[in-house]
Write a protein that holds these residues in place. Structure first.
Motif, PDB file in Angstrom:
ATOM      1  N   LYS A 164       0.848  -1.196   0.000  1.00 53.22           N
ATOM      2  CA  LYS A 164       0.000   0.000   0.000  1.00 53.22           C
ATOM      3  C   LYS A 164       0.876   1.234   0.000  1.00 53.22           C
ATOM      4  O   LYS A 164       1.913   1.245   0.651  1.00 53.22           O
ATOM      5  CB  LYS A 164      -0.840   0.035   1.281  1.00 53.22           C
ATOM      6  N   PRO A 166       1.879   4.685   1.412  1.00 50.63           N
ATOM      7  CA  PRO A 166       1.648   5.292   2.737  1.00 50.63           C
ATOM      8  C   PRO A 166       1.130   6.723   2.610  1.00 50.63           C
ATOM      9  O   PRO A 166       1.821   7.677   2.956  1.00 50.63           O
ATOM     10  CB  PRO A 166       3.036   5.237   3.395  1.00 50.63           C
ATOM     11  N   SER A 229       4.678   0.304   8.327  1.00 55.34           N
ATOM     12  CA  SER A 229       5.931   0.343   7.584  1.00 55.34           C
ATOM     13  C   SER A 229       6.859   1.359   8.244  1.00 55.34           C
ATOM     14  O   SER A 229       6.534   1.939   9.267  1.00 55.34           O
ATOM     15  CB  SER A 229       5.668   0.703   6.124  1.00 55.34           C
ATOM     16  N   GLY A 230       8.018   1.578   7.669  1.00 50.30           N
ATOM     17  CA  GLY A 230       8.949   2.563   8.207  1.00 50.30           C
ATOM     18  C   GLY A 230       9.735   2.036   9.394  1.00 50.30           C
ATOM     19  O   GLY A 230      10.261   2.808  10.187  1.00 50.30           O
ATOM     20  N   MET A 231       9.809   0.688   9.511  1.00 54.13           N
ATOM     21  CA  MET A 231      10.537   0.045  10.618  1.00 54.13           C
ATOM     22  C   MET A 231       9.973   0.444  11.978  1.00 54.13           C
ATOM     23  O   MET A 231      10.680   0.473  12.979  1.00 54.13           O
ATOM     24  CB  MET A 231      12.039   0.319  10.531  1.00 54.13           C
ATOM     25  N   ALA A 255       8.438  -4.622   9.283  1.00 52.28           N
ATOM     26  CA  ALA A 255       7.781  -5.123   8.068  1.00 52.28           C
ATOM     27  C   ALA A 255       8.794  -5.293   6.945  1.00 52.28           C
ATOM     28  O   ALA A 255       8.794  -6.287   6.213  1.00 52.28           O
ATOM     29  CB  ALA A 255       6.671  -4.171   7.648  1.00 52.28           C
ATOM     30  N   GLU A 256       9.699  -4.307   6.828  1.00 50.67           N
ATOM     31  CA  GLU A 256      10.672  -4.332   5.732  1.00 50.67           C
ATOM     32  C   GLU A 256      11.600  -5.546   5.841  1.00 50.67           C
ATOM     33  O   GLU A 256      11.897  -6.201   4.834  1.00 50.67           O
ATOM     34  CB  GLU A 256      11.506  -3.047   5.747  1.00 50.67           C
ATOM     35  N   ARG A 483       1.214   6.637  14.117  1.00 51.01           N
ATOM     36  CA  ARG A 483       2.648   6.395  14.123  1.00 51.01           C
ATOM     37  C   ARG A 483       3.164   5.849  15.452  1.00 51.01           C
ATOM     38  O   ARG A 483       4.034   4.993  15.473  1.00 51.01           O
ATOM     39  CB  ARG A 483       3.355   7.721  13.792  1.00 51.01           C
TER      40      ARG A 483
ATOM     41  N   PHE B 171       4.598  10.643   1.764  1.00 48.34           N
ATOM     42  CA  PHE B 171       4.503  10.005   0.447  1.00 48.34           C
ATOM     43  C   PHE B 171       3.609  10.862  -0.447  1.00 48.34           C
ATOM     44  O   PHE B 171       2.464  11.138  -0.107  1.00 48.34           O
ATOM     45  CB  PHE B 171       3.895   8.615   0.625  1.00 48.34           C
ATOM     46  N   ARG B 483      11.451  10.502   3.349  1.00 46.08           N
ATOM     47  CA  ARG B 483      11.546   9.415   4.299  1.00 46.08           C
ATOM     48  C   ARG B 483      12.721   8.479   4.061  1.00 46.08           C
ATOM     49  O   ARG B 483      13.344   8.017   5.005  1.00 46.08           O
ATOM     50  CB  ARG B 483      10.218   8.612   4.247  1.00 46.08           C
ATOM     51  N   LEU B 489      15.669   2.955   5.884  1.00 46.73           N
ATOM     52  CA  LEU B 489      14.396   2.568   5.261  1.00 46.73           C
ATOM     53  C   LEU B 489      14.513   2.360   3.760  1.00 46.73           C
ATOM     54  O   LEU B 489      13.536   1.985   3.110  1.00 46.73           O
ATOM     55  CB  LEU B 489      13.331   3.637   5.515  1.00 46.73           C
ATOM     56  N   VAL B 491      14.881   0.306   1.423  1.00 49.60           N
ATOM     57  CA  VAL B 491      14.874  -1.131   1.131  1.00 49.60           C
ATOM     58  C   VAL B 491      13.732  -1.449   0.158  1.00 49.60           C
ATOM     59  O   VAL B 491      12.904  -0.598  -0.141  1.00 49.60           O
ATOM     60  CB  VAL B 491      14.746  -1.963   2.425  1.00 49.60           C
ATOM     61  N   ASN B 493      10.874  -2.906   0.042  1.00 51.29           N
ATOM     62  CA  ASN B 493       9.436  -2.669   0.282  1.00 51.29           C
ATOM     63  C   ASN B 493       8.950  -1.324  -0.246  1.00 51.29           C
ATOM     64  O   ASN B 493       7.768  -1.157  -0.481  1.00 51.29           O
ATOM     65  CB  ASN B 493       9.125  -2.725   1.784  1.00 51.29           C
ATOM     66  N   HIS B 494       9.844  -0.372  -0.414  1.00 52.69           N
ATOM     67  CA  HIS B 494       9.427   0.972  -0.792  1.00 52.69           C
ATOM     68  C   HIS B 494       9.610   1.240  -2.294  1.00 52.69           C
ATOM     69  O   HIS B 494       9.651   2.391  -2.721  1.00 52.69           O
ATOM     70  CB  HIS B 494      10.143   2.001   0.079  1.00 52.69           C
TER      71      HIS B 494
END
Lengths: 546, 546
Positions: A164, A166, A229-231, A255-256, A483, B171, B483, B489, B491, B493-494
């Motif tokens: 998704k 963000p 997300s975003g650790m 998540a990552e 957050r 985002f 971000r 971050l 990685v 996933n983004h």
């Protein structure tokens, strides 16, 4: 019209207007001036907050830090002149605290991963290295698929959701429109309280069943995927019962990192992780505690008005906005009232609860001991929770305890660091009218909205459930849910001084008004059974159990 | 009007329209169809991306992983049918890679902190525990204050900024309006390129001076504060020179943890941290590398069109959107062109650069070796950078090398995972006209905007600086700068598959058009000296040096 008649008529109107003003407000504006002066110019709210979150840190229910917070707040409230500061206990389970965690992917390449220990799960007793298996399980039915495949594995138990974007703003303040929307009553189609109960009981049961299944199958650890997300990691687990402790170590992975491990597993068919998780259990005392203290009212058995906030937190961050801010605001409100020297008619009591995060235990114990009891709930999944859960998920009829009659109102603080923009009047129309009046002197601080909507998931619920006025405020959302909530980001940097000063001042004024007004706060009728929605609930529940 | 005349007139108009269409577009739409089909239906861009970022991981310039990426891309491009795949070297400095980091506050309470090792700084050689001192330093002038106070200390060198509400959406995708705004030319008041150069040289010098000062004063480590909130950490340092290596370990700490340590220090006057940072240096080879490969053009010395992307990354994440995405898109574009079997007139060359993050070294070395040289820059702060920086920050006149004349155009990819929305035409009005034509078949993919604005800070600059057409695209911003950029971050996933497929298809088409069009890409005139803004620059510079 004759001239004299006109003069008389104007005079009558003026008198009427003055009467209406006098009738319309029960707020003592001189006291509001004093409260604002003390709360804005000699505030201690940030010092209190920093002590709770920087100095003490996370306050997981049953942990030594929570007990430290119980003792410190007891002393601080006494120092500020409150009476009868003391702890009240409830049966809970094992204490737990985390010392350190290191998680690496060791093959196909070495990568340090971002992880938190899952609360109440055991450590790894040194380095634990093993291959991973991705076995997403959400209900007991999913176990069948993985039987016989988990031995020796670190099991990644979460499903990977679709990607998704963000798009949500992490940090929000209300504008006029969004605040007004909060105020619109949402005619209910389902009993949201029951829905929440149901999903909570389900979660409690599944976490226990999952631990048991993984252990029986010889898995060596479980890994859960962070929701955000975003650790940003939530690491809440609930296996605190001494008679049903967690038997397998477990970590919550960003998540990552989680998805990276699964992608590499799908490519290479062999991914190993190493976990080194060091935690302590504190089992000398199965109890946990709340802190209570009073500004005494007049006479022998004065009525009681109360403000409360849960002081327990999760362990990933420092529990700053969930909920050291609530505690700091409640403490600051009574500090302000003591500092300006009020002598309230009713007793003003503060309750700094433990065990809220696991099921509102501290506040429920208080209600049970002083205000009302009910037949214990019979859901067998209650065995996974603290004993007091049987009251929270209890039955009918409700039986009054000694203070039920003289209890006026409870105000709860548990929505982060944002300033107060209004209040949820919990379908109590008469109370709503009172709050509209009380907010008048705070319109310039943005506190205006009174809604009849109900809210859930925090300590005012246990008062409302037994027919007592229990309320919580509408706050600026800020980044509380988007957050910070239950994550490692819940630390002091994300608290806002102006907001917390505002909330303290308004709460002080509300407590003063409640303590001094002529009557007790208006009540709804005592609930005599579950509401009509329970039929829907039972049906849905059976469908789910198929 | 006579009937025959009317027919003739219509015919003439039709002819005119057809001529205009023929003149107006040089794009072969059948080829576009083929490119779209291959790029959307048989894409390999995500596999390439996953290999670079999941399998290989971070690719710091000079590290073994970067060399692995050089070799892997060389082989992959060869496998796809490209010719002459090879590495080109440049003088750089020490290789560095991180193995593990653990940072704790050990007093007044034990807390595990979120930190990354600062790039190229040495490890701690086991556990290093010491008291902290908060000594914010931004220029050499700040050193005076702390002389004699740092011995034995872990020094927190960053200032804590004022609290800000994180109101920015992390985002973003362009809407019509924001994209149009990008297209508006921004008449320059200052030479932004010079401004960037200046601040970069200043940073390079200060990081070295700070290391030297801390070492001389007997500090035991430095701690830097992350720029972003949310425990998002940038850990970039630049002390890679073998002849001036970093002498003190250092870590980048999350903003939240940094501020907590300083708050507690102010309260308790004694805070200790423990650092355990394990890193490796790779000093057998002071060189670093770029990967190059060709789809050969026709004839003996065909002209060259080029696409490039830096392949080196920082070490905190996996360098996915900075810039494995750029590399994957460039590779996918030439894979598509090979797959559909084009035989280009001009040679299509790809350059996967090293050393971009430290100063555009790989691309600058390529320009220096093949296209143009200039008198070396004389700024003494260049001693802190790789030798090739003297060219990037060089003088005039520019001297053509052998391929300058036959070089047509360079396209750069280095703005993350977002799809292409347009292109920066770098004040080249004739080129802008060409790009407007080339974007026509991609309006349905959102690629429309051609702006004459210049951009900086990535590899097309070194081409533009020597009078060659070098361009970079306007991409969807997504969360690249807000971000991910230079943080942990960055990685897989983004990254967004649809966006990357779109970019690959458009780049393939641009390369094909550039390779096949009648003329070389229109050029600006060869720069003969710094532009007029240099006076402002020199003045500002002197003021700062006071």
């Amino acid at each position: 019209m004759h001239k004299f008649t006109r003069i008389l008529s104007c005079y009558t109107l003026l008198l009427l207007a003055m009467t209406r003003w006098a009738q319309a407000s029960e707020v003592d504006l001189d006291i509001v001036t004093k409260i604002r002066d003390e709360g804005f110019n000699r505030s201690q709210v940030m010092e209190t907050l920093s002590h709770l979150s920087d100095t003490i840190g996370p306050r997981l229910t049953g942990s030594p830090q929570m007990l430290e917070a119980n003792e410190w707040t007891k002393e601080k409230l006494t120092e500020w002149g409150l009476k009868n500061a003391h702890l009240e206990a409830f049966e809970f389970g094992r204490g737990w605290s985390a010392n350190s965690i290191q998680v690496f992917m060791t093959s196909p390449r070495k990568v340090q991963l971002t992880a938190l220990p899952l609360t109440w799960l055991p450590g790894t007793d040194g380095l634990l290295e093993a291959g991973i298996l991705h076995a997403p399980m959400k209900t007991v039915k999913d176990f069948e698929k993985y039987k016989g495949k988990l031995r020796g594995k670190i099991v990644l138990v979460s499903k990977i959701p679709e990607q998704k974007e963000p798009n949500k703003k992490p940090f929000v303040r209300h504008d006029g429109e969004s605040l007004k929307k909060k105020g619109q009553y949402d005619v209910p189609l389902k009993d949201k309280g029951k829905k929440f109960e149901k999903s909570f009981l389900k979660t409690m049961a599944f976490l226990n069943e999952l631990n048991d299944f993984l252990t029986e199958e010889g898995a060596v650890a479980q890994v859960r995927r962070a929701r955000r997300s975003g650790m940003i990691i939530n690491s809440d687990d609930y296996l605190y019962r001494s008679d049903h402790p967690a038997t397998l170590p477990g970590v919550a992975l960003s998540a990552e990192d989680y998805d990276k491990a699964v992608r590499l597993l799908n490519k290479t068919s062999e991914v190993t992780l190493s976990l080194n998780v060091d935690v302590d259990f504190h089992e000398e005392d199965n109890k946990a505690y709340s802190t209570l203290a009073d500004i005494s009212g007049k006479g022998r058995d004065p009525e009681i008005v109360m403000a409360g906030a849960h002081m327990d937190s999760w362990a990933g961050g420092d529990g700053t906005v969930d909920n050291a801010t609530g505690v700091a605001v409640v403490m600051e409100a009574v500090r302000i009232l003591k500092a300006i020297g009020i002598k309230p008619k009713r007793t003003i009591r503060v309750g700094l609860w433990g065990g809220e995060e696991q099921g509102l235990y501290g506040s429920q114990q208080y209600v049970h001991d002083h205000l009302a009891t009910r037949p214990d709930g019979q859901d067998e999944r209650l065995k996974y929770m603290a004993p007091m859960a049987a009251q929270t998920f209890g039955g009918y009829p409700i039986k009054s305890q000694k203070d039920h009659e003289r209890f006026s109102v409870y105000f709860n603080l548990d929505h982060g660091s944002g300033k107060i923009r209004g209040i949820y009047a919990e379908e109590n129309v008469a109370a709503a009218k009172v709050f509209e009046d009380w907010f008048q002197p705070f319109h310039d601080l943005g506190a205006t909205e009174v809604t009849l909507n109900k809210t859930y998931s925090t300590d005012h619920v246990v008062f409302d459930q037994v027919g007592l006025p229990g309320f919580t405020f509408i706050h600026e959302p800020l980044d509380y849910f988007n957050r910070l909530h239950h994550t490692q980001l819940d630390v002091f940097n994300h608290a806002y001084e102006k907001d917390l000063k505002q909330a303290s001042v308004i709460l002080a004024s509300f407590l003063y008004n409640a303590a001094m007004r002529e009557d007790r706060m208006p009540r709804k009728s005592l609930p005599t059974g579950p509401n009509d929605f329970s039929k829907d609930y039972d049906k849905t529940n059976k469908e789910d159990d198929k």
